[in-house]
Design an enzyme around this catalytic site. Sequence first.
Site, PDB file in Angstrom:
ATOM      1  N   TYR A   1      16.834  64.385   5.264  1.00 52.60           N
ATOM      2  CA  TYR A   1      16.201  64.249   6.812  1.00 52.60           C
ATOM      3  C   TYR A   1      14.962  63.176   7.058  1.00 52.60           C
ATOM      4  O   TYR A   1      13.925  63.582   6.362  1.00 52.60           O
ATOM      5  CB  TYR A   1      15.488  65.868   7.090  1.00 52.60           C
ATOM      6  CG  TYR A   1      14.885  66.093   8.452  1.00 52.60           C
ATOM      7  CD1 TYR A   1      14.930  64.968   9.504  1.00 52.60           C
ATOM      8  CD2 TYR A   1      14.366  67.451   8.667  1.00 52.60           C
ATOM      9  CE1 TYR A   1      14.210  65.630  10.832  1.00 52.60           C
ATOM     10  CE2 TYR A   1      13.958  67.798   9.946  1.00 52.60           C
ATOM     11  CZ  TYR A   1      13.795  66.806  10.898  1.00 52.60           C
ATOM     12  OH  TYR A   1      13.147  67.077  12.118  1.00 52.60           O
TER      13      TYR A   1
ATOM     14  N   LYS B   1      20.021  63.980   8.501  1.00 52.69           N
ATOM     15  CA  LYS B   1      19.747  64.124   9.731  1.00 52.69           C
ATOM     16  C   LYS B   1      18.758  62.866  10.167  1.00 52.69           C
ATOM     17  O   LYS B   1      17.691  62.883   9.297  1.00 52.69           O
ATOM     18  CB  LYS B   1      18.976  65.372  10.095  1.00 52.69           C
ATOM     19  CG  LYS B   1      18.292  65.587  11.228  1.00 52.69           C
ATOM     20  CD  LYS B   1      17.730  66.827  11.400  1.00 52.69           C
ATOM     21  CE  LYS B   1      17.073  67.046  12.878  1.00 52.69           C
ATOM     22  NZ  LYS B   1      15.921  66.385  13.408  1.00 52.69           N
TER      23      LYS B   1
END
Length: 294
Positions: A135, A163
């Site tokens: 992330y 992400k």
Amino acid sequence: MRKKIEGVLTAIVTPFDSEGAFSDAALRRQVRRQLDAGNGIFCGGTNGEFFVLNEQEKVAVTATCVDEVAGRANVVAHIGEISTRETIRLGKQIEKLGVDAVSVITPYFVPLKQNELITHYTAVADALSVPVFLYNIPARTGNTLEPQTVLKLAQHPNIIGIKDSAGSYESLSSFLSAVKDTDDFSVLNGPDSLIHQGFVDGCSACISGLANVAPKEINAIWALFRAGDIEGSRQAQENVTSLRTELYKVAFSPAAVKKALDIMGHDVGESRYAVAFDPQQVSTIRQLVAGIAR
């Protein structure tokens, strides 16, 4: 073959009651609302205010989401903490709950070298049985995952994607380019302004904070794209881009998102970093959400 996370996952807010405590019932209502729109759930992230939740609350939020979804959609839970040890400790609790994957931000506050980030993520992925998403959100953490670092981490059998919430097309496209020849590694788009373009370029899913406010409108970008209506998907993106831009001018997310939900009649409480909205700000948000289905 790894289970692919596709479509729209809503970075769901964590509702609080009038005393500021986590509200299980309110979260269940919001999860059902997202399922009705065709969206999966990403819990415990930025819009879920992980940064002001204690460990017990993070586990409770995830347990509620998994239970309410009941296998009808994907559930991804964020577990990133400031240290490797704390991330693994939380991850071991979360993986028992039945999530499809977990997401891990880079450690924050302390600036880390790329090899140190590799060590961190490798240790987390080694320690957990549940699949792991990297992330990248450098504006909030101060640490940036570089594309070549992600390519190296993509070789780990338990790291299934990234992400990217850096906020720029350049960042998103750099990750897509870096891993284009890597099997079963997904790039998930974070910025609501890039959902359509992300799908066009190869993202498998988006994680949308704005979907809390406009779940059907955000899902339409994906649904039209999947159906082959690229122009319709692009137009659906245009329909929500101005909402995102203007809403986040009023206040940071999740405070602005929660205020919008409150105006729309959804009792999710305030952000724990509450903003004192003045009458003009409330009026602005009210106008922005006027045409959105409740």
